[in-house]
Scaffold this active site. Structure first.
Site, mmCIF file in Angstrom:
data_model
loop_
_atom_site.group_PDB
_atom_site.id
_atom_site.type_symbol
_atom_site.label_atom_id
_atom_site.label_comp_id
_atom_site.label_asym_id
_atom_site.label_seq_id
_atom_site.Cartn_x
_atom_site.Cartn_y
_atom_site.Cartn_z
ATOM 1 C CD GLU A 235 30.801 -98.785 49.892
ATOM 2 O OE1 GLU A 235 29.956 -99.313 50.636
ATOM 3 O OE2 GLU A 235 30.517 -97.890 49.093
ATOM 4 C CG HIS B 31 26.222 -100.071 57.389
ATOM 5 N ND1 HIS B 31 27.403 -99.742 58.003
ATOM 6 C CD2 HIS B 31 26.377 -99.780 56.079
ATOM 7 C CE1 HIS B 31 28.239 -99.263 57.088
ATOM 8 N NE2 HIS B 31 27.638 -99.276 55.909
ATOM 9 N NE ARG C 188 27.141 -102.958 54.105
ATOM 10 C CZ ARG C 188 26.642 -102.098 53.231
ATOM 11 N NH1 ARG C 188 25.346 -102.048 53.033
ATOM 12 N NH2 ARG C 188 27.424 -101.300 52.559
ATOM 13 C CG HIS D 91 22.278 -100.094 55.849
ATOM 14 N ND1 HIS D 91 22.288 -98.712 55.851
ATOM 15 C CD2 HIS D 91 22.921 -100.462 54.704
ATOM 16 C CE1 HIS D 91 22.903 -98.274 54.758
ATOM 17 N NE2 HIS D 91 23.286 -99.323 54.038
ATOM 18 N NE ARG E 204 22.208 -103.255 49.753
ATOM 19 C CZ ARG E 204 23.020 -102.247 50.035
ATOM 20 N NH1 ARG E 204 23.857 -101.780 49.123
ATOM 21 N NH2 ARG E 204 22.994 -101.688 51.232
HETATM 22 C C1 SIN Z 1 27.900 -97.285 52.940
HETATM 23 O O1 SIN Z 1 28.215 -96.201 52.451
HETATM 24 O O2 SIN Z 1 28.603 -97.905 53.729
HETATM 25 C C2 SIN Z 1 26.584 -97.893 52.588
HETATM 26 C C3 SIN Z 1 26.587 -98.289 51.181
HETATM 27 C C4 SIN Z 1 25.527 -99.300 50.953
HETATM 28 O O3 SIN Z 1 24.630 -99.477 51.768
HETATM 29 O O4 SIN Z 1 25.630 -99.975 49.929
#
Ligand code: SIN
Length: 516
Positions: free
Chosen positions: A118, A229, A277, A336, A371
């Site tokens: 991610e 998010h 993010r 988020h 985060r």
């Molecule tokens: C996601 O699945 O994109 C969210 C994961 C997260 O908030 O760490």
């Protein structure tokens, strides 16, 4: 007087982990599961987590140093490096804990744990379950274990206050005004995304733990760092929880484009669609402003094995009328995750003896100003375990009755709708002083005692956002004038007599234990 060794407020992954481990240490435990919609899963963000849990995979060329470096970079220079290393070092043990509790993580064809990537991660280190249903699998396993453990009592409802006697938390007061005595209390109430109109969080995520902690005299910090998010399903007229479109889709090749089909992140960050993010959410926000479109789009059409690998997203997007196999998914940044919270040390202690905090409600120093994706479930398990250990050290504390008035004047707030509209208008991805002041004016106007806690938390977040005049991580001030305060933690306490928030930007970011 019957006294619990531990009362856990909240039934997400941090709270359930604390409860199970405390019971296994021979402690008497009560879990207060405060779902507003009547279901336990519906009252916790855990059940909606998709992407997974980040933990070092040494067999894949990963290392603790690399995970630490990615976390520090995503946290925009605002993490506590000691907390980062300490918590992430226990990541593999957190996964082992969940496997032992029956969580069936997904495996790759070679039989090892499947790992995805991610935003902000240099390598594939995120384990997942049920494809993109990681949180639901975790929650089901832990909740079932709690329900089958005779040493753990479960109460439904909300907690109104944490009485403090002679400087020590002595239990909780429930919604009916009943006192439940305890030697230790763990706050595990999750985040505050539902203070905004559209969020990936359930309706219960209104920062109730922060309100409880403030009213108990605890110090909170980093409240301005609310993570948006980048890819929440665009839902016209949304009021409440909207579908998360997991970042793992971009880890598997999906791309974020604007209404003209242009990459949202090209030239913005070397990691492009897998930038941290805060960077991607801001880029998406600015692409919407530039094109005038109400959303951007995720192109997941070429993600291998999309339907099997991402069943939650596929079903949710199809229910909204789009087929992600053939069509672009309309998405917007959505409230988020809260990177700040109740200040704790690395044993989950707040600065009120007897009061612990774990999971999203706590600010340990791991997340800094932004985060790193999928570090949250990892932190929740690690700190849930540590909270149980800490509470077990306090088992010999004498129980104290709750004497005298414990509920300070709680104040009033405007309607929940007014609070959410004010936070959405003034405390979004981009903020400035005027918008924040307008939000502050709106949330201190009042109303009703029913929303006093929501209003208090909203006021605390906006006050911290006003106090941080420069941009760092997910706190982006479009009118930012740097005052060199990025390495300072803005902390706040509540003056219980006046109701004033005492804000103090004086704590070095690398020194949260000293803050406590
Ligand atoms: C996601 O699945 O994109 C969210 C994961 C997260 O908030 O760490």
């Amino acid at each position: 007087m019957d006294v619990d060794d531990l009362v856990v407020v909240g039934a997400g992954v941090a709270g359930l982990t604390a409860a199970l481990n405390a019971a296994e240490r021979g402690m008497s435990v009560t879990v207060v599961a405060g779902a507003r919609d009547g279901s336990v899963a519906g009252g916790t963000s855990t059940a909606y987590a998709q992407g997974g849990m980040a933990a070092v995979a040494t067999d894949r060329g990963d290392s603790l140093d690399a995970h630490v470096a990615d976390t520090l970079a995503a946290g925009a220079g605002h993490c506590d490096p000691v907390a980062v290393r300490s918590i992430l070092a226990d990541g593999p043990a957190a996964i082992a804990e969940l496997v032992a509790r029956g969580v069936a993580f997904d495996h790759d064809p070679a039989g090892g744990l499947a790992r995805t990537r991610e935003g902000g991660h240099g390598v594939r280190r995120i384990v997942h379950a049920g494809g993109d249903a990681t949180g639901a699998h975790l929650h089901a396993a832990l909740w079932s274990a709690v329900r089958h453990d005779a040493r753990i009592a479960v109460r439904r409802g909300l907690i109104r206050d944490i009485p403090v006697v002679d400087g020590r938390a002595v239990g909780v007061i429930d919604d009916d005004g009943r006192f439940v005595p305890a030697r230790s209390v763990v706050l595990a109430t999750g985040g505050l995304g539902a203070l905004w109109t559209a969020t990936t969080n359930p309706p219960s995520s209104v920062g109730s733990g922060i309100a409880l902690a403030l009213r108990a005299g605890a110090t909170v910090g980093d409240l301005e760092f609310v993570q948006f998010h980048p890819t929440m399903l665009f839902t016209p007229g949304a009021d409440g929880r909207c579908l998360l479109i997991t970042e793992a889709l971009r880890g598997e090749g999906a791309r974020l484009v604007d209404a003209d089909g242009t990459s949202v992140t090209a030239g913005v960050h070397p990691l492009g669609d897998l930038a941290p993010r805060d960077v991607v959410a801001s880029a998406a926000h600015h692409a919407m402003v530039a094109t005038g479109a109400p959303c951007v789009f995720l192109d997941a059409r070429h993600v291998p094995d999309l339907v099997r690998r991402f069943p939650t997203v596929t079903a949710g997007v199809r229910a909204a009328g789009f087929d992600p196999v053939r069509e672009l998914i309309p998405v917007v940044p959505g409230a988020h995750y809260h990177c700040g919270g109740v200040l704790t040390d690395l044993r989950a202690r707040t600065d009120v003896p007897g009061l612990l905090a774990a999971g999203e409600v706590a600010r340990t120093g791991l997340h800094g100003a932004n985060r790193l994706a999928s570090n949250s479930l990892t932190e929740a398990v690690v700190m849930g375990l540590r909270a149980a250990e800490t509470a077990s050290e306090d088992r010999t504390v004498s129980a104290r009755p709750c004497v005298g008035p414990t509920l300070p004047d709680r104040g009033i707030g405007p309607s929940a709708q007014v609070i959410r509209a004010a936070m959405t208008a003034g405390a979004g991805v981009d903020r400035d002083a005027l918008g924040l002041r307008n939000a502050l004016d709106a949330v201190v106007s009042g109303g009703t005692a029913d929303t006093a806690d929501m209003a208090l938390v909203a006021r605390a977040v906006v006050t911290a956002a006003l106090a941080r005049t420069d941009s760092v991580g997910c706190h982006r001030r479009s009118d930012g004038i740097s005052q060199g305060d990025s390495d300072r933690v803005i902390t706040a306490r509540l003056d219980r007599d006046t109701g004033d928030l005492l804000v103090s930007p004086t704590v070095p970011a690398g020194d949260p234990v000293a803050a406590v």
